[in-house]
Design an enzyme around this catalytic site. Structure first.
Site, PDB file in Angstrom:
ATOM      1  N   ASP A 189       0.855  -1.176   0.000  1.00  0.00           N
ATOM      2  CA  ASP A 189       0.000   0.000   0.000  1.00  0.00           C
ATOM      3  C   ASP A 189       0.899   1.237   0.000  1.00  0.00           C
ATOM      4  O   ASP A 189       2.093   1.151   0.283  1.00  0.00           O
ATOM      5  CB  ASP A 189      -0.892  -0.042   1.244  1.00  0.00           C
ATOM      6  CG  ASP A 189      -1.841   1.140   1.321  1.00  0.00           C
ATOM      7  OD1 ASP A 189      -2.360   1.551   0.266  1.00  0.00           O
ATOM      8  OD2 ASP A 189      -2.043   1.660   2.426  1.00  0.00           O
ATOM      9  N   LYS A 190       0.330   2.391  -0.312  1.00  0.00           N
ATOM     10  CA  LYS A 190       1.114   3.632  -0.325  1.00  0.00           C
ATOM     11  C   LYS A 190       0.907   4.431   0.963  1.00  0.00           C
ATOM     12  O   LYS A 190       1.812   4.622   1.755  1.00  0.00           O
ATOM     13  CB  LYS A 190       0.757   4.494  -1.534  1.00  0.00           C
ATOM     14  CG  LYS A 190       1.555   5.804  -1.602  1.00  0.00           C
ATOM     15  CD  LYS A 190       1.042   6.721  -2.670  1.00  0.00           C
ATOM     16  CE  LYS A 190      -0.246   7.404  -2.279  1.00  0.00           C
ATOM     17  NZ  LYS A 190      -0.088   8.351  -1.157  1.00  0.00           N
ATOM     18  N   THR A 191      -0.338   4.879   1.164  1.00  0.00           N
ATOM     19  CA  THR A 191      -0.616   5.789   2.266  1.00  0.00           C
ATOM     20  C   THR A 191      -0.497   5.070   3.603  1.00  0.00           C
ATOM     21  O   THR A 191      -1.154   4.064   3.837  1.00  0.00           O
ATOM     22  CB  THR A 191      -2.018   6.392   2.118  1.00  0.00           C
ATOM     23  OG1 THR A 191      -2.146   6.970   0.834  1.00  0.00           O
ATOM     24  CG2 THR A 191      -2.266   7.444   3.176  1.00  0.00           C
TER      25      THR A 191
ATOM     26  N   ARG B 234       0.481  17.221  -6.265  1.00  0.00           N
ATOM     27  CA  ARG B 234       0.927  17.753  -4.990  1.00  0.00           C
ATOM     28  C   ARG B 234       1.318  19.216  -5.112  1.00  0.00           C
ATOM     29  O   ARG B 234       2.126  19.721  -4.375  1.00  0.00           O
ATOM     30  CB  ARG B 234       2.098  16.946  -4.425  1.00  0.00           C
ATOM     31  CG  ARG B 234       1.701  15.579  -3.919  1.00  0.00           C
ATOM     32  CD  ARG B 234       0.642  15.662  -2.838  1.00  0.00           C
ATOM     33  NE  ARG B 234       0.152  14.349  -2.461  1.00  0.00           N
ATOM     34  CZ  ARG B 234      -0.985  14.116  -1.849  1.00  0.00           C
ATOM     35  NH1 ARG B 234      -1.778  15.115  -1.553  1.00  0.00           N
ATOM     36  NH2 ARG B 234      -1.368  12.902  -1.541  1.00  0.00           N
TER      37      ARG B 234
ATOM     38  N   THR C 192      -2.642   1.173  -4.596  1.00  0.00           N
ATOM     39  CA  THR C 192      -3.166   2.259  -3.776  1.00  0.00           C
ATOM     40  C   THR C 192      -4.514   2.732  -4.311  1.00  0.00           C
ATOM     41  O   THR C 192      -4.821   2.557  -5.488  1.00  0.00           O
ATOM     42  CB  THR C 192      -2.176   3.449  -3.755  1.00  0.00           C
ATOM     43  OG1 THR C 192      -2.731   4.524  -3.017  1.00  0.00           O
ATOM     44  CG2 THR C 192      -1.862   3.921  -5.162  1.00  0.00           C
ATOM     45  N   GLY C 193      -5.285   3.318  -3.427  1.00  0.00           N
ATOM     46  CA  GLY C 193      -6.563   3.901  -3.824  1.00  0.00           C
ATOM     47  C   GLY C 193      -6.431   5.354  -4.233  1.00  0.00           C
ATOM     48  O   GLY C 193      -7.419   5.975  -4.632  1.00  0.00           O
TER      49      GLY C 193
ATOM     50  N   ARG D 280      -6.172   3.978  -7.788  1.00  0.00           N
ATOM     51  CA  ARG D 280      -7.632   3.926  -7.742  1.00  0.00           C
ATOM     52  C   ARG D 280      -8.124   2.492  -7.577  1.00  0.00           C
ATOM     53  O   ARG D 280      -9.044   2.040  -8.261  1.00  0.00           O
ATOM     54  CB  ARG D 280      -8.238   4.566  -8.998  1.00  0.00           C
ATOM     55  CG  ARG D 280      -8.088   6.065  -9.090  1.00  0.00           C
ATOM     56  CD  ARG D 280      -8.803   6.757  -7.974  1.00  0.00           C
ATOM     57  NE  ARG D 280      -8.794   8.214  -8.073  1.00  0.00           N
ATOM     58  CZ  ARG D 280      -9.191   9.037  -7.123  1.00  0.00           C
ATOM     59  NH1 ARG D 280      -9.606   8.530  -5.964  1.00  0.00           N
ATOM     60  NH2 ARG D 280      -9.171  10.336  -7.273  1.00  0.00           N
TER      61      ARG D 280
ATOM     62  N   LYS E 129      -7.276  -5.256  -5.022  1.00  0.00           N
ATOM     63  CA  LYS E 129      -5.912  -5.539  -4.582  1.00  0.00           C
ATOM     64  C   LYS E 129      -5.710  -7.045  -4.414  1.00  0.00           C
ATOM     65  O   LYS E 129      -4.690  -7.600  -4.823  1.00  0.00           O
ATOM     66  CB  LYS E 129      -5.623  -4.820  -3.261  1.00  0.00           C
ATOM     67  CG  LYS E 129      -5.610  -3.302  -3.339  1.00  0.00           C
ATOM     68  CD  LYS E 129      -5.263  -2.689  -1.986  1.00  0.00           C
ATOM     69  CE  LYS E 129      -5.222  -1.174  -2.056  1.00  0.00           C
ATOM     70  NZ  LYS E 129      -4.825  -0.552  -0.771  1.00  0.00           N
TER      71      LYS E 129
ATOM     72  N   ASP F 281      -6.494  -3.032   3.331  1.00  0.00           N
ATOM     73  CA  ASP F 281      -5.404  -3.888   2.875  1.00  0.00           C
ATOM     74  C   ASP F 281      -5.543  -5.323   3.372  1.00  0.00           C
ATOM     75  O   ASP F 281      -4.727  -6.169   3.013  1.00  0.00           O
ATOM     76  CB  ASP F 281      -4.057  -3.330   3.359  1.00  0.00           C
ATOM     77  CG  ASP F 281      -3.813  -1.910   2.889  1.00  0.00           C
ATOM     78  OD1 ASP F 281      -4.069  -1.638   1.712  1.00  0.00           O
ATOM     79  OD2 ASP F 281      -3.391  -1.064   3.709  1.00  0.00           O
TER      80      ASP F 281
END
Length: 1093
Positions: free
Chosen positions: A400-402, A556, A636-637, A736, A742, A767
């Site tokens: 995952d990213k966040t 960003r 990641t979402g 997304r 996943k 996750d």
């Protein structure tokens, strides 16, 4: 109680209908025809077993193992027919193995039950019988009205009824669900928002109609024949946390395992490592060897007995019943007898030793101080020890990213105003190239453009402020503005907004001409959407003019602009917005048109740059995994731009990498065509590389970006093409992504023809399905929420710990258990093959070569401890070398140490040594059996004891040759096992045991050791077995050394002693070195060892 038991056993599904009708406060219709629906209770279950199914389910899982099932059959055979050995020789070890394994698995599942009980037993408040009642979370029923206070977690999926705010809104964070720390606003419907007291809620007559599955958020609220549609903004999901709102009331619509969080989990299945699968394959081969030996012995017995003198010798006359018995039954009986005689070739103690090694070895991860996070005071955690060796076989990492790669903390870095670049220094905006000292202490003066830019950033947001000063009432928020109290806390729907507002809060103190306080009236908020990629606010300034500052959201970065309206222009804008917002049809399209009309002719003010703070050493960890041959996929979402930006900053994507995209695909044909183009671009270069036309250093690396919608199309009918593209890419980024998507991606890689070992790592409840699907699941101990940790196999505090977990612990666990497995087969071949050869000299009479006590204790006492200690402490290379040279991980990849070639080597070595044991003893004793000084002859028990003695010493010394890292425990158990065998044999053969039927071994061992010829035979046979092994090792190490062997030489000092590290020789440093960095941590007593080549 009966209904609950039926549900636990799966015989009583909670409901049958496709839709559910929820009566608020459980006010059911009073007419007699209504049949209430049945729903699941609010228990969360992450465990595998219950009290009711533990015994049958655990036994079923254990008897899936070939060795356990085989010994059960052997035990039953020994009970039914007359066999050479007692049923105790098979039944007792089987019972011991099953019991130890059940205790270990039961303990691990008890820990899961304990974690579940903490969640299910949490106190909650519900409205019942006109009052607020405290109960446990597990007792919440569908239809209950639940009160949740500030900073509490929602215990069920709720429809928001009311809050302490007049407008009926509340703010939540979903950190424990998706890792996002930003604030989200949820709303109650106008019909229920006035019900803020318990009495009004109790008298509320309303019904919620919704789908049975929480994944489909289509709900209706029926209130006095008025139907109000409900959407995600009205639903509060289990696991989210209430923020900046004193309390809310909501009605429970989805409970327990029917909540959205639970439905995103996969069903917990039994994960089995690649090593265990290899063990089962090897056991099948050995079972084939056993059947071959039993059949061959049975056939040769009847071939030998074809002559009358051997069929019925004078000293063994048959009875009448034996002469008339069926030949077929006799053949089957003899076959089963030989099967029992040779059954020890299947090592039943292998499983219990593996279980003990995994269970004890798992503590080393928790004891490793290098995996300890001091800030959060969290150690690494092992939830299941069955997959330790799988950490050394990982080929794909899905992360995952966040919250996993990033801290999800946005930091303001710099901005551009009127073409001038500014950076923040000591709370001041300083033009690039200048320092805080160059301002000579004078306060800078702002231009009109700079002042307008700061106003726009300060005003264009939806940040909420919470004041927590003791004794303060709600009061006027501006009463807190003087000095900006440290008790003030910001909550934002976007972390970017929060970072910008916090930044602008710091600046006024550094400027003399920036007004500190102004009041602005908020007229409209034009919310952010993915198409416009911007949000705007319309404000009334203190002078009465109208201002619209819309920041446009991008990578960003925020582009800030504004537009001034006259009073007449605003009246028209207000009318258009009201008409679009109240439209019953095509509301979204009409709003988009009005937003486009408003957000034009803008005056550009500047731009801001915000950094999503990465976790420490993320880039180094990803690079180490790449050097180890592990491919990293980020799932990641987040939106496309944000995900790519983070991938570049963390080193997942390199700047020189060719980024390919599969995004915004609308149809199957379009997706298939794009995949074919990508396959041509990646496949062509790969073929040239394989052909040698392109050097390795000049190969263009590809990175692939896929979004969730395109992935759904690709997985629908183009899986092979999609996999071909992915495998040709060095890194893959999927954005997304829904939680179940996943898991689908992980399953796609797992089931590909290569069957790679996968690892998934994440920190949120979204996750969990990915973590459960992968071969190895790792949870990150985030700031909030424990769903990922509770459902993972391992848990660590930071992503950076993944490198040591795989490159060091994974490497150690794999080489240890790989040697353990093959050594067990080797020593059991050495054990039983002489028994098979002995039948050729005893006319296949099923006479045993070894005494029954030796048969029982060989695997339990004489040869068990050395291999167990080896499997706990062995290290081929020092941990520092493994971390500094990640490429060494490739040497053990693809289960290389348990390949069929290696297995065949150990098996043939076992047969060779067994032949030397038997024929060496036979030749040396041979015809001259009067080896005693008094002329007394040796018998069959002395011969068998000689073979057994040589065998015990040889297999123990063989393991010593395989040991590279020697500790005092290795020395103790290696030489102690040999000494224990001699002491036990002298004791066992020196006493007449009254409970034994025969005294076959009385004084046999003493007589054997009193013979010089026997000692000569022992030395010669052991040397003959082990000397070729030593020659082979020296030959291969000098002529064909592996990368691991080269690293061993590079890290060894004179005499093979491990070179000292650079740690200072303090007690704490030495303790940490030996307890953490060797991977075999002992908190109080550091272990000392030497490496040998």
């Amino acid at each position: 109680m009966l209904r609950w038991i039926r549900q636990q056993l799966g015989f009583d599904p909670p409901h049958q209908s496709d839709t559910r009708t929820v009566y608020i406060a459980n006010r059911f219709p009073q007419h007699g025809h209504y049949v209430p629906q049945r729903f699941a209770d609010n228990r969360i279950i992450s465990s595998k077993y219950t009290i009711w199914n533990f015994v049958p389910k655990n036994l079923f899982e254990q008897f899936r193992r070939i060795a356990n099932f085989y010994f059960l059959i052997i035990f039953l055979v020994q009970l039914m027919i007359d066999t050479p050995t007692s049923p105790v020789t098979s039944g007792l070890p089987l019972f011991f193995v099953i019991t130890v394994t059940a205790i270990k698995q039961g303990y691990e599942d008890w820990l899961r039950h304990k974690a579940d009980n903490e969640v299910n037993g949490a106190p909650v408040f519900v409205v019942r019988s006109g009052s607020l009642v405290q109960t446990r979370s597990k007792n919440i029923r569908v239809g209950d009205i639940v009160r949740v206070a500030k900073d509490e977690t929602f215990p069920v999926d709720l429809v928001l009824l009311s809050s302490d705010r007049i407008e009926g809104t509340c703010h939540i964070t979903t950190t424990s669900l998706d890792g996002e720390t930003n604030l989200k606003t949820h709303y109650s419907v106008p019909e229920t928002l006035v019900s803020r007291s318990v009495s009004r809620l109790e008298s509320l007559h309303a019904v919620v109609e919704c789908q049975q599955e929480a994944l489909l958020l289509h709900c209706l609220l029926i209130y006095h024949f008025l139907i109000r549609p409900l959407g995600p903004e009205n639903l509060l999901l289990r696991g989210a946390r209430l923020k900046n709102t004193k309390e809310i009331f909501g009605v429970a619509v989805y409970t327990g395992m029917e909540s959205k969080m639970a439905l995103n989990y996969k069903c917990k299945s039994q994960k089995r490592s690649a090593v265990e699968k290899s063990m089962n394959t090897f056991l099948l081969i050995y079972l084939g060897i056993l059947l071959f030996e039993a059949v061959l012995s049975t056939i040769l017995k009847y071939a030998w007995q074809a002559e009358n003198k051997w069929d019925e010798p004078f000293y063994n006359q048959k009875t009448e019943q034996e002469r008339n018995s069926s030949q077929i039954l006799k053949f089957i009986s003899d076959f089963l007898a030989f099967l029992v005689l040779y059954n020890f070739i299947i090592p039943i103690s292998l499983y219990v030793t593996v279980e003990m090694q995994k269970f004890l070895g798992s503590f080393f991860i928790g004891w490793d101080l290098d995996l300890y996070h001091e800030e959060s005071n969290q150690m690494a955690q092992v939830n299941t020890s069955d997959l330790n060796e799988e950490l050394g076989q990982v080929e794909y990492v899905f992360t995952d990213k966040t919250g996993t790669l990033t801290e999800n903390e946005m930091l303001f870095r710099e901005c551009s105003i009127n073409g001038v670049k500014y950076q923040e220094i000591n709370g001041k905006l300083v033009p690039e190239g200048m320092t805080d000292d160059s301002l000579d202490g004078s306060s800078p003066r702002l231009s009109c453009e700079e002042l307008l830019f700061l106003k726009a950033v300060s005003l264009c947001h939806t940040v909420q402020i919470s004041y927590e000063q003791p004794g303060d009432g709600p009061g006027d928020p501006f009463s807190h503005a003087n000095g900006f109290s440290s008790q003030m806390e910001y909550y934002a729907s976007s972390p970017d907004e929060k970072a910008l507002v916090e930044a602008t809060k710091r600046y006024p103190g550094g400027y003399t001409d920036l007004p500190l306080f102004h009041r602005y009236k908020l007229l409209h908020i034009l919310e952010f959407d993915a198409n416009r990629r911007r949000m705007s606010v319309i404000l009334q300034t203190p002078s009465g003019s109208l201002l619209i500052p819309p920041p446009q959201k991008g990578l960003r970065t925020l582009v800030v602009a504004c537009r001034h309206f006259s009073a007449e222009e605003y009246v028209e804008v207000d009318r258009l917005l009201h008409e679009a917002c109240t439209a019953l049809q095509q509301r979204e399209e009409r709003l988009a048109e009005v937003f486009s009309f408003i957000e034009k002719d803008l005056e550009l003010l500047g731009a801001t740059a915000v950094e999503d703070k990465l976790q420490e050493k993320v880039q180094e960890t990803i690079e180490a995994l790449r050097l180890a041959g592990i491919k990293v996929w980020v799932l990641t979402g987040d939106k496309h731009e944000t995900a790519v930006s983070v991938s570049l900053s963390c080193g997942h994507f390199h700047r020189t990498m060719n980024i390919l995209e599969l995004v915004q695909q609308k149809s199957d044909n379009e997706c298939a065509e794009q995949l074919r183009q990508l396959a041509r671009r990646t496949g062509g270069l790969l073929k040239e590389k394989l052909a040698g036309l392109i050097k390795e250093d000049h190969v263009i690396q590809h990175g692939l970006v896929v979004d969730g919608a395109s992935l759904s199309l690709a997985l629908r009918g183009h899986e092979k093409l999609f996999m071909e593209v992915c495998k040709n890419c060095s890194a893959v980024l999927c954005c997304r992504m829904a939680p179940l998507q996943k898991a689908k991606v992980v399953r796609l890689l797992k089931t590909s023809p290569e069957k790679p070992i996968t690892l998934a790592i994440g920190d949120g409840a979204n996750d969990v399905s990915m973590i459960q699907e992968a071969h190895v699941g790792i949870g990150i101990m985030g700031k909030e929420g424990r769903q990922a940790v509770r459902n993972s196999d391992y848990a660590i505090a930071r992503f950076k710990f993944l490198s040591k977990l795989l490159l060091v612990h994974g490497h150690f666990y794999y080489i240890r258990i790989a040697t353990l497995v093959q050594y067990f087969f080797y020593k059991n071949v050495c054990f039983i093959t002489p028994q098979f050869l002995y039948q050729f000299v005893c006319l296949f009479s099923q006479q045993t070569l070894y005494d029954s006590v030796y048969l029982t204790l060989y695997n339990i006492c004489f040869t068990s401890l050395p291999i167990l200690i080896y499997s706990l402490f062995e290290q081929l290379v020092h941990p520092h070398v493994l971390q500094s040279k990640p490429a060494l991980y490739r040497d053990i990849s693809r289960n290389s140490l348990l390949s069929f070639k290696t297995f065949l080597y150990w098996t043939l070595l076992g047969f060779c040594h067994a032949f030397v044991f038997f024929f060496g003893s036979y030749i040396l004793m041979g015809e001259d059996t009067s080896l005693m000084g008094n002329g007394q002859m040796f018998g069959n028990w002395t011969f068998g004891t000689l073979v057994f003695t040589v065998m015990v010493i040889t297999v123990t010394l063989k393991l010593a040759l395989e040991t590279h890292f020697w500790t005092w425990m290795n020395h103790f158990v290696t030489w102690g096992s040999i000494a224990f065998y001699f002491i036990f044999s002298l004791f066992y053969g020196g006493i007449i045991w009254p409970f034994l039927h025969t005294q076959d071994m009385y004084f046999v061992f003493v007589q054997l050791l009193s013979s010089g010829s026997a000692w000569f035979a022992i030395v010669i046979i052991i040397t003959t077995c082990l000397f070729p092994d030593i020659i082979k090792k020296v030959f291969y190490r000098h002529l064909q050394p592996t990368s691991t062997q080269k690293s061993q030489v590079g890290y060894l000092g004179p005499g093979g002693v491990c070179l000292p590290t650079r740690h200072p020789p303090s007690k704490v440093a030495v303790n940490k070195l030996h307890s953490a960095e060797t991977g075999n941590a002992w908190r109080s007593h550091p272990q000392h060892g030497t490496f040998t080549q």
